[in-house]
Design a protein around this motif. Structure first.
Motif, short mmCIF file in Angstrom:
data_model
loop_
_atom_site.label_atom_id
_atom_site.label_comp_id
_atom_site.label_asym_id
_atom_site.label_seq_id
_atom_site.Cartn_x
_atom_site.Cartn_y
_atom_site.Cartn_z
N LEU A 16 47.48 56.67 45.90
CA LEU A 16 46.63 55.51 45.61
C LEU A 16 47.63 54.66 44.89
N ARG A 17 46.89 53.21 44.79
CA ARG A 17 47.78 52.12 44.41
C ARG A 17 46.86 51.35 43.45
N GLU A 18 47.48 51.06 42.22
CA GLU A 18 46.80 50.42 40.90
C GLU A 18 46.60 48.88 41.35
N VAL A 19 45.36 48.30 41.18
CA VAL A 19 45.15 47.11 41.38
C VAL A 19 45.38 46.29 40.09
N THR A 20 46.02 45.12 40.10
CA THR A 20 46.23 44.36 39.10
C THR A 20 45.95 42.79 39.27
N LEU A 21 45.49 42.22 38.31
CA LEU A 21 45.23 40.65 38.58
C LEU A 21 46.36 39.78 38.12
N PRO A 22 46.31 38.56 38.77
CA PRO A 22 47.27 37.42 38.27
C PRO A 22 47.11 37.60 36.80
N ARG A 23 48.21 37.04 36.03
CA ARG A 23 48.11 37.02 34.62
C ARG A 23 46.99 36.27 33.81
N LYS A 24 46.61 35.00 34.79
CA LYS A 24 45.26 34.38 34.12
C LYS A 24 44.18 35.01 34.20
N ALA A 25 43.79 35.65 35.24
CA ALA A 25 42.81 36.52 35.53
C ALA A 25 42.75 37.93 34.34
N ALA A 26 43.73 38.44 34.31
CA ALA A 26 44.08 39.63 33.73
C ALA A 26 43.52 39.21 32.22
N GLY A 27 43.60 38.18 31.69
CA GLY A 27 43.39 37.93 30.28
C GLY A 27 41.80 37.61 29.99
N ALA A 28 41.03 37.77 31.12
CA ALA A 28 39.46 37.62 30.94
C ALA A 28 39.07 38.72 29.85
N ARG A 63 30.32 47.08 36.37
CA ARG A 63 29.48 46.23 35.43
C ARG A 63 29.00 47.24 34.35
N HIS A 64 29.12 48.50 34.39
CA HIS A 64 29.27 49.54 33.53
C HIS A 64 30.28 49.57 32.60
N GLN A 65 31.60 48.87 33.13
CA GLN A 65 32.99 48.93 32.59
C GLN A 65 33.43 50.46 32.22
N PRO A 66 33.35 51.16 33.36
CA PRO A 66 33.91 52.56 33.15
C PRO A 66 35.53 52.77 32.80
N ALA A 67 35.99 53.87 32.71
CA ALA A 67 37.53 53.97 32.22
C ALA A 67 38.27 53.55 33.74
N GLY A 68 37.63 54.30 34.73
CA GLY A 68 38.39 54.06 36.05
C GLY A 68 37.51 54.10 37.23
N ILE A 69 38.07 53.53 38.25
CA ILE A 69 37.60 53.22 39.49
C ILE A 69 38.35 53.58 40.53
N THR A 70 38.10 54.45 41.39
CA THR A 70 39.15 54.81 42.63
C THR A 70 38.49 54.49 43.90
N ILE A 71 39.04 53.67 44.80
CA ILE A 71 38.14 53.07 45.90
C ILE A 71 38.91 53.66 47.30
N ILE A 72 38.49 54.33 48.31
CA ILE A 72 38.90 54.66 49.35
C ILE A 72 38.25 54.17 50.45
N GLY A 120 38.50 46.45 45.43
CA GLY A 120 39.27 46.70 44.01
C GLY A 120 39.46 45.49 43.25
N LEU A 121 39.82 44.41 43.68
CA LEU A 121 39.96 43.17 43.29
C LEU A 121 38.57 42.81 42.58
N ALA A 122 37.51 42.95 43.28
CA ALA A 122 36.13 42.59 42.64
C ALA A 122 35.83 43.39 41.33
N ALA A 123 36.20 44.50 41.49
CA ALA A 123 36.03 45.57 40.23
C ALA A 123 36.64 45.09 39.09
N GLY A 125 38.95 45.63 32.07
CA GLY A 125 39.59 46.76 31.08
C GLY A 125 39.50 48.06 31.88
N THR A 126 39.01 48.09 32.92
CA THR A 126 39.05 49.32 33.88
C THR A 126 40.32 49.54 34.57
N GLU A 127 40.63 50.79 34.84
CA GLU A 127 41.84 50.85 35.86
C GLU A 127 41.39 51.07 37.03
#
Lengths: 417, 225
Positions: A16-28, A78-87, A116-119, A125-127
């Protein structure tokens, strides 16, 4: 024979690969979910704060990010879970715009990555982890920390495999599907608390198994004789509303499952037919002829990295050893095969007794120098304990990168990682 | 179309054919061989049952086959269904620029539980242990896995695999087109057999018949002449 000390394909293994957002979006900012969350106490559910906490602790996997799965992923985010894994192994095609809730600038994108990017944008805050390949390529440990799996695949082989992993690991599974021309959506919820319950393949008849057989063909052109699998998957024919309807119904069932609302959803199927405008609900039953392994593994935390353990340590961790080791003990180490011996010019097979990635180079023939690979009669995924050197660790036997082990003895199986 | 030949009934009871394998009463020696293998039969109930059924059928096949055609030399049901099988079959082996036809092959069969629920590659089940230097497009040097097709469907029966192996080794079924999208295991052998198609198949004898059965004119023809 000169066996290699370490597997050469270790670095290539699917993960699995973790999805990260650009700095600006990550601060949402996190959306204030408590402002819109219904008070389910009136229907026997937990208080709002506890409901939100339950979702906040939840780790969800979505197998399939197509017309149903993509909508499911956006909704669960939208339920803001701890983690979402997408395959999902597929890409967005032009025709995907007809059924998926995606925009034209997504053409060619990997569905899992896109979802993954959409989620991540919806719930920063979700991994979020993604895998842009088939679930069959991942080890069972990829779902080990998951609390519930959402399955929405148009590939029956993936369906069978996901059902199998969920039974083994005891993970509840919610499967959404549709039938376009019948305006039918169906959601099945499998509890998997015990291995004795139903799984998706339990409902398969000859037509479905024939379909599974026709979905895959293998070409022998790969390196070292590794077969290359070509999948022939029939695309989903549907209207976008039907896909979203299936996704919404699956999320309703998930909400009921997580919050314990109403009658139990486990091992039930709910079907809505738009043509007849009827809804049906029934209990799912185990098929005693189902070829899946209906066995839940006992999960065991490894005392150290599994590669640092020997077969006696593993048996001790599982509570079935170390002395004497059960006579019928078998073990499967990650996705590796155990090569008992190789056959080439010599009259007798030459012993090897080590783990390798399947089809990896094992060594070369001492007489003709031919390169020998980890395949054939003397190579197996699940090996009898009596063939494995009990005085060596798995790492010393070539499984230095092993992430998990499945140990079996008698009617029990143990997932150690 | 050739008329179907009747098969002698003296071996293995009154019925003799693949459809009636489950009805074959095993001889005491074969029943004992089965019991020895079952002593280590492990796995889930479904898998244990399946392994038992498959091995019973293999032994029944051994019983009804012509002498020297097929023998289950060893079987192990500990994890996968494993068996060492001896086949009386014509097998081409490389001998200089030509081939030598060997009349016996030893195959290692490994049938994993996952084969019950997913298709596997055609080369997933058999490895030719003896003879060496097998010269077939469907066999790759040096491990000698035997490829039986592009995909073998879920829960394929072991008896079907044995018959497919017999057909592939004797070249009753053969694919020599090296440009086929599925590919071949041994391109050099495929090209060699393209030049020597007049030697294919190596034998026309069906699995459950003897060479004598094949040489005899079919009964239906005898009656009309």
């Amino acid at each position: 024979m000169s066996p290699r000390a370490e597997s050469p394909r270790t670095a290539e293994r699917a993960s699995l690969r973790e999805v990260t957002l650009p700095r600006k979006a990550a601060g949402a900012r996190r959306a204030p979910i408590e402002a819109r969350f219904p008070p389910f106490e009136s229907v026997g559910g937990p208080p709002v704060a506890e409901s939100i906490d339950r979702f906040a602790a939840l780790r969800v996997a979505a197998v399939g990010a197509g017309s149903i799965g993509y909508a499911e992923i956006r909704a669960i985010a939208r339920h803001q879970p701890a983690g979402i894994t997408i395959i999902d192994p597929a890409r967005i095609k032009p025709e995907s715009l007809v059924t998926h809730d995606v925009l034209a600038d997504s053409l060619g994108a990997r569905k899992a990555t896109l979802a993954g990017l959409a989620a991540k944008r919806i719930s920063p805050g979700t991994e979020v982890f993604v895998f842009d390949g088939p679930i069959q390529a991942l080890g069972e440990d990829a779902l080990a920390d998951i609390d519930v799996v959402l399955l929405a695949s148009d590939n029956l082989a993936a369906e069978v495999h996901t059902g199998q992993v969920c039974i083994n690991l005891g993970i509840p599974l919610i499967q959404a599907s549709l039938h376009g021309e019948g305006l039918v959506v169906q959601v099945r919820a499998f509890e998997n608390r015990a291995g004795s319950g139903p799984c998706p393949a339990c409902a398969y008849g000859a037509a479905e198994w024939d379909h599974v057989a026709r979905e895959s063909e293998f070409r022998c052109a790969g390196a070292g004789g590794r077969p290359e699998e070509i999948r022939h998957v029939e695309p989903t024919v549907s209207t976008p509303a039907l896909g979203m309807n299936a996704a919404s119904l699956a999320l309703v069932q998930l909400t009921r499952l997580v919050l314990g609302l109403g009658q139990s959803v486990v091992d039930t199927s709910v079907l809505y037919c738009g043509v007849s405008h009827r809804t049906m609900v029934w209990r799912l039953k185990r098929n005693s002829d189902c070829p899946c392994e209906h066995q839940r593994f006992t999960r065991v935390a490894a005392p150290r990295r599994v590669s640092e353990l020997g077969i006696r340590d593993l048996a001790a961790a599982a509570g079935i050893g170390p002395d004497p080791l059960p006579a019928d003990l078998t073990l499967a180490v990650d996705d590796l095969v155990f090569v008992e011996a190789t056959v080439c010019c010599a009259d007798e097979p030459r012993p090897v007794g080590r783990f390798f990635p399947e089809y990896a180079v094992v060594g070369s023939c001492a007489q003709c120098s031919a390169t020998l690979h980890a395949e054939g009669f003397f190579a197996c995924r699940q090996v009898s304990g009596r063939l494995v050197d009990a005085d060596s660790t798995l790492g010393e036997l070539g499984a230095g990168a092993a992430r998990y082990v499945v140990l079996r003895a008698g009617d029990a199986a143990y997932f150690i990682h | 179309m050739e008329p179907v030949r009747s098969i002698p009934e003296e071996r293995g009871g009154p019925k003799r054919g693949l459809a009636s394998l489950a009805e074959v009463k095993l001889t005491p020696e074969r029943a004992a061989k089965l019991e020895r293998a079952l002593a280590t039969n492990a796995g889930t109930l479904t898998w244990r049952r399946r392994k038992r059924r498959e091995l019973e059928e293999l032994l029944a096949l051994e019983q009804i086959a012509p002498p020297g055609r097929f023998e289950v030399a060893a079987a192990d049901l500990h994890s996968d269904l494993c068996a060492v099988l001896e086949l009386g079959v014509a097998v081409p082996c490389r001998a200089g620029d030509d081939i030598a036809v060997v009349e016996r092959a030893i195959l290692g069969l490994r049938y994993p539980e996952e084969a019950l629920r997913r298709p596997l590659p055609g080369a997933a089940f058999f490895q030719i242990l003896m003879p060496r230097a097998v010269w077939l497009p469907s066999v790759r040097w040096p491990e000698q896995p035997l490829c039986l097709g592009t995909s073998l469907g879920p829960a394929i029966r072991v008896r079907a695999l044995v018959l497919m192996a017999y057909g592939a080794l004797s070249m009753q079924t053969v694919q020599v087109d090296e440009t086929d999208s599925a590919g071949v295991f041994n391109t050099e052998a495929a090209l060699w057999w393209q030049r020597n198609l007049d030697r294919v198949p190596l034998s026309r004898t069906p699995f459950l018949a003897t060479d004598d059965d094949v040489r005899k004119p079919p009964r239906a023809i005898r009656r009309t002449t």
